[in-house]
Design an enzyme around this catalytic site. Sequence first.
Site, PDB file in Angstrom:
ATOM      1  N   LYS A  13       0.694  -1.115  -0.166  1.00  0.00           N
ATOM      2  CA  LYS A  13       0.068   0.210   0.154  1.00  0.00           C
ATOM      3  C   LYS A  13       0.629   1.330   0.069  1.00  0.00           C
ATOM      4  CE  LYS A  13      -2.528  -1.044   3.612  1.00  0.00           C
ATOM      5  NZ  LYS A  13      -1.514  -2.529   4.066  1.00  0.00           N
ATOM      6  N   ARG A  88      -9.225   0.777   9.094  1.00  0.00           N
ATOM      7  CA  ARG A  88      -9.234   0.013   9.290  1.00  0.00           C
ATOM      8  C   ARG A  88     -10.395  -1.041   9.960  1.00  0.00           C
ATOM      9  NH1 ARG A  88      -3.293   0.118   9.182  1.00  0.00           N
ATOM     10  NH2 ARG A  88      -1.706  -1.384   9.452  1.00  0.00           N
ATOM     11  N   ARG A 127      11.512  -7.273   4.609  1.00  0.00           N
ATOM     12  CA  ARG A 127      11.497  -5.795   4.708  1.00  0.00           C
ATOM     13  C   ARG A 127      12.151  -4.770   5.451  1.00  0.00           C
ATOM     14  NH1 ARG A 127       5.136  -2.739   4.837  1.00  0.00           N
ATOM     15  NH2 ARG A 127       5.869  -3.523   6.944  1.00  0.00           N
ATOM     16  N   ARG A 138      12.042  -3.219  10.653  1.00  0.00           N
ATOM     17  CA  ARG A 138      10.817  -2.085  11.261  1.00  0.00           C
ATOM     18  C   ARG A 138      10.252  -2.905  13.004  1.00  0.00           C
ATOM     19  NH1 ARG A 138       5.403  -0.270   8.126  1.00  0.00           N
ATOM     20  NH2 ARG A 138       4.031  -1.467   9.522  1.00  0.00           N
ATOM     21  N   ARG A 149      -0.666  -9.138  13.483  1.00  0.00           N
ATOM     22  CA  ARG A 149      -0.897  -7.878  12.492  1.00  0.00           C
ATOM     23  C   ARG A 149      -1.732  -8.540  11.598  1.00  0.00           C
ATOM     24  NH1 ARG A 149       4.237  -6.003  11.233  1.00  0.00           N
ATOM     25  NH2 ARG A 149       3.419  -4.449   9.263  1.00  0.00           N
TER      26      ARG A 149
HETATM   27  P1  ADP Z   1       1.025  -1.921   7.493  1.00  0.00           P
HETATM   28  O1  ADP Z   1       0.138  -1.618   6.650  1.00  0.00           O
HETATM   29  O2  ADP Z   1       2.099  -2.658   7.429  1.00  0.00           O
HETATM   30  O3  ADP Z   1       0.758  -2.534   9.128  1.00  0.00           O
HETATM   31  P2  ADP Z   1       0.887   0.656   8.746  1.00  0.00           P
HETATM   32  O4  ADP Z   1       2.111   1.654   8.340  1.00  0.00           O
HETATM   33  O5  ADP Z   1      -0.196   0.981   8.157  1.00  0.00           O
HETATM   34  O6  ADP Z   1       1.666  -0.824   8.396  1.00  0.00           O
HETATM   35  O7  ADP Z   1       0.324   0.422  10.656  1.00  0.00           O
HETATM   36  C1  ADP Z   1       1.926   0.491  11.781  1.00  0.00           C
HETATM   37  C2  ADP Z   1       1.414   0.453  12.925  1.00  0.00           C
HETATM   38  O8  ADP Z   1      -0.016   1.079  12.962  1.00  0.00           O
HETATM   39  C3  ADP Z   1      -0.467  -0.729  13.219  1.00  0.00           C
HETATM   40  O9  ADP Z   1       0.329  -1.601  13.277  1.00  0.00           O
HETATM   41  C4  ADP Z   1      -0.555  -0.030  13.877  1.00  0.00           C
HETATM   42  O10 ADP Z   1      -0.355  -0.070  15.361  1.00  0.00           O
HETATM   43  C5  ADP Z   1      -1.074   2.019  13.480  1.00  0.00           C
HETATM   44  N1  ADP Z   1      -1.881   2.110  12.609  1.00  0.00           N
HETATM   45  C6  ADP Z   1      -2.109   2.311  11.500  1.00  0.00           C
HETATM   46  N2  ADP Z   1      -3.204   2.751  11.262  1.00  0.00           N
HETATM   47  C7  ADP Z   1      -3.995   3.039  11.814  1.00  0.00           C
HETATM   48  C8  ADP Z   1      -5.872   2.642  12.194  1.00  0.00           C
HETATM   49  N3  ADP Z   1      -6.662   3.511  11.025  1.00  0.00           N
HETATM   50  N4  ADP Z   1      -6.388   2.401  13.058  1.00  0.00           N
HETATM   51  C9  ADP Z   1      -5.217   1.625  13.686  1.00  0.00           C
HETATM   52  N5  ADP Z   1      -4.521   2.085  14.413  1.00  0.00           N
HETATM   53  C10 ADP Z   1      -3.759   2.269  12.711  1.00  0.00           C
END
Ligand code: ADP
Length: 202
Positions: A13, A88, A127, A138, A149
């Site tokens: 994404k 999400r 990654r 990360r 996750r």
């Molecule tokens: P990925 O898509 O690889 O899981 P992101 O960078 O989108 O990684 O998100 C990393 C973390 O940030 C998530 O695991 C969560 O803890 C938090 N996060 C990101 N976006 C949201 C959201 N919309 N609602 C709740 N937590 C979020």
Amino acid sequence: MRVVLLGPPGAGKGTQAQIIAGHLAAPAISTGDIFRANVSGRTELGQKAKTYMDAGDLVPDEVTVAMVKDRLAEPDAKAGFLLDGFPRTIAQAEQLRDSLAELGNGLDRVLELVVDEDELVRRLSGRRMLVDGEWVQRSDDEPETVRHRLQVYREQTAPLSGFYEGEGLLARIDAIGSVEDVTARALEALGWSPRSGQQAGA
Ligand code: ADP
């Protein structure tokens, strides 16, 4: 155009959001990036988010929704945006719909990047990101957190696919293949014509 990118962790994404946003001349807004910037900047928001992120859990909706509302109110997002990592949960999606509706707006499209789980685990465990000239993993990309996750995704985020299908907004694209191929599929699903540099039929 107002677009949401949906898809599991590791679907690509972030990469696609940057490229597509360039074509649409709209900002790519990543909630994960905003949270990570706040964690490294040791802000109050970062403090609130960090424990959840490290555990691979979602940050509570009230924190996340308020943050996204503020970001969408900035001038560069007025005419359009590409959201990566938000919404999400169904509750986040409903609040996004309501706050856009208050402004007389709505989403134009939701693009779901589809990748099978074996491939996701492979991608996430390999990654690395560049921090101060060094490639580091990360902290939430460690195998156990990755599995968690993915489970959180299945339980809380995957239902958004049906939600947006019901709203007539969903386009699913195969996100396996080269970055260029996936971008081409995404732009096609958005009705974007590379030659004219604008939406086909617009
Ligand atoms: P990925 O898509 O690889 O899981 P992101 O960078 O989108 O990684 O998100 C990393 C973390 O940030 C998530 O695991 C969560 O803890 C938090 N996060 C990101 N976006 C949201 C959201 N919309 N609602 C709740 N937590 C979020």
